[in-house]
Design a protein around this motif. Structure first.
Motif, PDB file in Angstrom:
ATOM      1  N   UNK A   1       0.876  -0.992  -0.556  1.00  0.00           N
ATOM      2  CA  UNK A   1       0.112  -0.200   0.097  1.00  0.00           C
ATOM      3  C   UNK A   1       0.277   1.068   0.465  1.00  0.00           C
ATOM      4  N   UNK A   2       1.849   1.267   0.886  1.00  0.00           N
ATOM      5  CA  UNK A   2       2.704   2.239   0.966  1.00  0.00           C
ATOM      6  C   UNK A   2       2.918   2.539   0.075  1.00  0.00           C
ATOM      7  N   UNK A   3       3.714   1.486  -1.400  1.00  0.00           N
ATOM      8  CA  UNK A   3       4.801   1.609  -1.798  1.00  0.00           C
ATOM      9  C   UNK A   3       4.564   2.509  -3.383  1.00  0.00           C
ATOM     10  N   UNK A   4       2.669   2.002  -3.443  1.00  0.00           N
ATOM     11  CA  UNK A   4       2.038   2.085  -4.531  1.00  0.00           C
ATOM     12  C   UNK A   4       1.557   3.382  -4.192  1.00  0.00           C
ATOM     13  N   UNK A   5       1.305   4.095  -3.047  1.00  0.00           N
ATOM     14  CA  UNK A   5       0.483   5.042  -3.021  1.00  0.00           C
ATOM     15  C   UNK A   5       1.607   6.434  -3.548  1.00  0.00           C
ATOM     16  N   UNK A   6       3.418   5.936  -2.747  1.00  0.00           N
ATOM     17  CA  UNK A   6       4.132   7.006  -2.858  1.00  0.00           C
ATOM     18  C   UNK A   6       4.865   6.966  -4.672  1.00  0.00           C
ATOM     19  N   UNK A   7       4.078   6.226  -5.161  1.00  0.00           N
ATOM     20  CA  UNK A   7       4.801   5.463  -6.576  1.00  0.00           C
ATOM     21  C   UNK A   7       3.861   6.618  -7.358  1.00  0.00           C
ATOM     22  N   UNK A   8       2.419   6.370  -6.517  1.00  0.00           N
ATOM     23  CA  UNK A   8       1.579   7.802  -7.365  1.00  0.00           C
ATOM     24  C   UNK A   8       1.969   8.949  -7.028  1.00  0.00           C
ATOM     25  N   UNK A   9       2.763   9.148  -5.870  1.00  0.00           N
ATOM     26  CA  UNK A   9       3.197  10.881  -5.671  1.00  0.00           C
ATOM     27  C   UNK A   9       1.776  10.946  -4.953  1.00  0.00           C
ATOM     28  N   UNK A  10       1.248  10.441  -4.344  1.00  0.00           N
ATOM     29  CA  UNK A  10      -0.083  10.540  -3.233  1.00  0.00           C
ATOM     30  C   UNK A  10      -0.067  10.991  -1.554  1.00  0.00           C
ATOM     31  N   UNK A  11       0.031  11.711  -1.037  1.00  0.00           N
ATOM     32  CA  UNK A  11      -0.553  11.917   0.536  1.00  0.00           C
ATOM     33  C   UNK A  11      -1.705  11.308   0.947  1.00  0.00           C
ATOM     34  N   UNK A  12      -1.240  10.344   2.370  1.00  0.00           N
ATOM     35  CA  UNK A  12      -1.869   9.623   3.146  1.00  0.00           C
ATOM     36  C   UNK A  12      -3.284  10.784   3.049  1.00  0.00           C
ATOM     37  N   UNK A  13      -3.448  12.370   2.727  1.00  0.00           N
ATOM     38  CA  UNK A  13      -4.448  12.801   3.551  1.00  0.00           C
ATOM     39  C   UNK A  13      -5.239  12.793   1.823  1.00  0.00           C
ATOM     40  N   UNK A  14      -4.299  12.663   0.865  1.00  0.00           N
ATOM     41  CA  UNK A  14      -4.684  12.302  -0.423  1.00  0.00           C
ATOM     42  C   UNK A  14      -5.892  10.542   0.077  1.00  0.00           C
ATOM     43  N   UNK A  15      -5.195  10.141  -0.099  1.00  0.00           N
ATOM     44  CA  UNK A  15      -5.553   8.390   0.412  1.00  0.00           C
ATOM     45  C   UNK A  15      -6.947   8.191   1.164  1.00  0.00           C
ATOM     46  N   UNK A  16      -6.990   9.173   1.902  1.00  0.00           N
ATOM     47  CA  UNK A  16      -8.238   9.258   3.026  1.00  0.00           C
ATOM     48  C   UNK A  16      -9.274  10.067   2.256  1.00  0.00           C
ATOM     49  N   UNK A  17      -8.630  11.074   0.981  1.00  0.00           N
ATOM     50  CA  UNK A  17      -9.857  12.036   0.927  1.00  0.00           C
ATOM     51  C   UNK A  17     -10.864  11.046  -0.284  1.00  0.00           C
ATOM     52  N   UNK A  18     -10.072  10.173  -0.581  1.00  0.00           N
ATOM     53  CA  UNK A  18     -10.506   9.998  -1.579  1.00  0.00           C
ATOM     54  C   UNK A  18     -11.101   8.363  -1.173  1.00  0.00           C
ATOM     55  N   UNK A  19     -10.891   7.434  -0.029  1.00  0.00           N
ATOM     56  CA  UNK A  19     -11.333   6.741   0.246  1.00  0.00           C
ATOM     57  C   UNK A  19     -12.216   6.631   1.846  1.00  0.00           C
ATOM     58  N   UNK A  20     -11.900   7.835   2.354  1.00  0.00           N
ATOM     59  CA  UNK A  20     -13.779   8.493   3.380  1.00  0.00           C
ATOM     60  C   UNK A  20     -12.581   7.406   5.036  1.00  0.00           C
ATOM     61  N   UNK A  21     -11.355   6.703   4.501  1.00  0.00           N
ATOM     62  CA  UNK A  21     -11.011   6.582   5.432  1.00  0.00           C
ATOM     63  C   UNK A  21     -10.060   7.347   6.499  1.00  0.00           C
ATOM     64  N   UNK A  22     -10.184   7.340   7.378  1.00  0.00           N
ATOM     65  CA  UNK A  22      -9.872   8.332   8.823  1.00  0.00           C
ATOM     66  C   UNK A  22      -7.683   7.767   8.249  1.00  0.00           C
ATOM     67  N   UNK A  23      -7.070   9.688   8.203  1.00  0.00           N
ATOM     68  CA  UNK A  23      -5.703   9.289   7.551  1.00  0.00           C
ATOM     69  C   UNK A  23      -5.129   8.494   8.989  1.00  0.00           C
ATOM     70  N   UNK A  24      -5.359   8.978   9.928  1.00  0.00           N
ATOM     71  CA  UNK A  24      -4.525   8.465  10.717  1.00  0.00           C
ATOM     72  C   UNK A  24      -4.869   6.686  10.875  1.00  0.00           C
ATOM     73  N   UNK A  25      -5.554   6.611  10.884  1.00  0.00           N
ATOM     74  CA  UNK A  25      -6.295   4.500  10.720  1.00  0.00           C
ATOM     75  C   UNK A  25      -4.610   4.526   8.927  1.00  0.00           C
ATOM     76  N   UNK A  26      -4.944   4.931   8.022  1.00  0.00           N
ATOM     77  CA  UNK A  26      -4.613   4.878   6.866  1.00  0.00           C
ATOM     78  C   UNK A  26      -2.809   4.729   7.597  1.00  0.00           C
ATOM     79  N   UNK A  27      -2.583   5.783   8.168  1.00  0.00           N
ATOM     80  CA  UNK A  27      -0.812   5.211   9.082  1.00  0.00           C
ATOM     81  C   UNK A  27      -0.758   4.173   9.454  1.00  0.00           C
TER      82      UNK A  27
END
Length: 68
Positions: A8-34
């Motif tokens: 998950x981390x590798x793919x997110x970073x490869x897309x140059x996506x922040x946890x904040x953006x992933x959280x916004x796109x999924x509706x999952x809390x940023x802290x939980x994603x971390x």
């Protein structure tokens, strides 16, 4: 399904996506994603699908294979 934290981390970073953006796109809390990315928390099947879609991946790309 069990999330593969490094994938998950590798793919997110490869897309140059922040946890904040992933959280916004999924509706999952940023802290939980971390915590998921650090292997400290899990995700349910529906949330795995949401994360996979946001990362332009399949659920199989970001999960561990379960052995019967």
């Amino acid at each position: 399904m069990r999330p593969h934290s490094s994938a998950i981390r590798f793919r997110r970073r490869a897309l140059n996506m922040s946890l904040r953006t992933l959280s916004a796109r999924t509706g999952i809390d940023r802290g939980h994603l971390s915590r998921v990315e650090r292997g400290l928390a899990g995700l349910g099947d529906e949330n795995i699908r949401k994360v996979a879609e946001a990362l332009d991946a399949t659920p199989d790309d970001i999960t561990h294979r379960e052995t019967p």
